[in-house]
Motif scaffolding. Sequence first.
Motif, PDB file in Angstrom:
ATOM      1  N   THR A  68      -8.142   6.190   2.968  1.00  0.00           N
ATOM      2  CA  THR A  68      -7.734   4.878   3.455  1.00  0.00           C
ATOM      3  C   THR A  68      -8.453   3.792   2.684  1.00  0.00           C
ATOM      4  O   THR A  68      -9.675   3.823   2.551  1.00  0.00           O
ATOM      5  CB  THR A  68      -7.998   4.740   4.965  1.00  0.00           C
ATOM      6  OG1 THR A  68      -7.234   5.736   5.655  1.00  0.00           O
ATOM      7  CG2 THR A  68      -7.603   3.359   5.478  1.00  0.00           C
ATOM      8  N   ARG A  69      -7.683   2.866   2.178  1.00  0.00           N
ATOM      9  CA  ARG A  69      -8.220   1.698   1.478  1.00  0.00           C
ATOM     10  C   ARG A  69      -7.939   0.488   2.374  1.00  0.00           C
ATOM     11  O   ARG A  69      -6.777   0.188   2.649  1.00  0.00           O
ATOM     12  CB  ARG A  69      -7.560   1.555   0.117  1.00  0.00           C
ATOM     13  CG  ARG A  69      -7.762   2.832  -0.708  1.00  0.00           C
ATOM     14  CD  ARG A  69      -8.004   2.560  -2.154  1.00  0.00           C
ATOM     15  NE  ARG A  69      -8.500   3.745  -2.817  1.00  0.00           N
ATOM     16  CZ  ARG A  69      -7.826   4.435  -3.726  1.00  0.00           C
ATOM     17  NH1 ARG A  69      -6.627   4.067  -4.072  1.00  0.00           N
ATOM     18  NH2 ARG A  69      -8.376   5.493  -4.293  1.00  0.00           N
ATOM     19  N   TYR A  70      -9.009  -0.126   2.832  1.00  0.00           N
ATOM     20  CA  TYR A  70      -8.875  -1.217   3.803  1.00  0.00           C
ATOM     21  C   TYR A  70      -9.629  -2.440   3.323  1.00  0.00           C
ATOM     22  O   TYR A  70     -10.794  -2.356   2.932  1.00  0.00           O
ATOM     23  CB  TYR A  70      -9.424  -0.761   5.162  1.00  0.00           C
ATOM     24  CG  TYR A  70      -9.210  -1.759   6.273  1.00  0.00           C
ATOM     25  CD1 TYR A  70      -7.949  -1.939   6.828  1.00  0.00           C
ATOM     26  CD2 TYR A  70     -10.270  -2.512   6.752  1.00  0.00           C
ATOM     27  CE1 TYR A  70      -7.746  -2.853   7.842  1.00  0.00           C
ATOM     28  CE2 TYR A  70     -10.080  -3.433   7.773  1.00  0.00           C
ATOM     29  CZ  TYR A  70      -8.812  -3.601   8.313  1.00  0.00           C
ATOM     30  OH  TYR A  70      -8.618  -4.510   9.322  1.00  0.00           O
ATOM     31  N   ASN A  71      -8.977  -3.595   3.359  1.00  0.00           N
ATOM     32  CA  ASN A  71      -9.582  -4.860   2.962  1.00  0.00           C
ATOM     33  C   ASN A  71     -10.018  -5.592   4.236  1.00  0.00           C
ATOM     34  O   ASN A  71      -9.171  -6.080   4.995  1.00  0.00           O
ATOM     35  CB  ASN A  71      -8.579  -5.697   2.166  1.00  0.00           C
ATOM     36  CG  ASN A  71      -9.171  -6.988   1.662  1.00  0.00           C
ATOM     37  OD1 ASN A  71      -9.916  -7.671   2.360  1.00  0.00           O
ATOM     38  ND2 ASN A  71      -8.820  -7.338   0.430  1.00  0.00           N
ATOM     39  N   GLY A  77      -4.627  -2.692   5.028  1.00  0.00           N
ATOM     40  CA  GLY A  77      -4.878  -1.646   4.045  1.00  0.00           C
ATOM     41  C   GLY A  77      -3.755  -0.633   4.027  1.00  0.00           C
ATOM     42  O   GLY A  77      -2.658  -0.888   4.530  1.00  0.00           O
ATOM     43  N   ASN A 132       1.271   6.668  -2.878  1.00  0.00           N
ATOM     44  CA  ASN A 132       0.722   5.361  -2.535  1.00  0.00           C
ATOM     45  C   ASN A 132       1.769   4.575  -1.743  1.00  0.00           C
ATOM     46  O   ASN A 132       2.763   4.111  -2.301  1.00  0.00           O
ATOM     47  CB  ASN A 132       0.347   4.606  -3.809  1.00  0.00           C
ATOM     48  CG  ASN A 132      -0.342   3.304  -3.534  1.00  0.00           C
ATOM     49  OD1 ASN A 132      -0.049   2.615  -2.558  1.00  0.00           O
ATOM     50  ND2 ASN A 132      -1.264   2.935  -4.410  1.00  0.00           N
TER      51      ASN A 132
END
Length: 183
Positions: A68-71, A77, A132
């Motif tokens: 998980t890529r979370y901003n 994310g 993605n």
Amino acid sequence: MESQDYDKLSFDKLKKQLSFNFAENKAINDLQIKPDAFIPVLFSLKFGGDWSFKTRDLEAMAVKEKITRYNEDEGEGYTLERVTLFVNPILISTEGKVLRLEKCGSKNERELVERPFRVKLDAEDIIKAELNPKIMEISLERIKGPLNFEGSAAYGVSHEIEHLAGCEHTGKFIWEFQYKVEN
């Protein structure tokens, strides 16, 4: 919804599915891999989870990791799915012991099993697929091993290696556990 609308929606969906299947076949050809070897990747991408496939001449295994890529600043994310395909995998080493509950598709109930925390493996051929959802793309790349996995991915490797070897560990069933109510 009228029948003409339904037919148009069904036809559009079918065209997209056929186009996707043609793209899968092109990717398999571009990678110069046996189509049967790619089956675990296709299953992992379409149905989720780890998969293995075995014939007389081939063993293939796909292990899925979720990243998980979370901003934090934007509060949004996405979760990237990395599926690693091993063609004729070779287990090099295992380390540690973790008790965990698993349910395999071939069994009806969850079982308590012991898995390694870390594994190292190599293969004749290794392909990394990354799905993605942010850019709606599946990238494929041939990579070199050996590779190391830990945690959930290591458990998946161990489980799928068992399938390929034709032996599965059995453990204690969930109904053998005891409830304890805390006051």
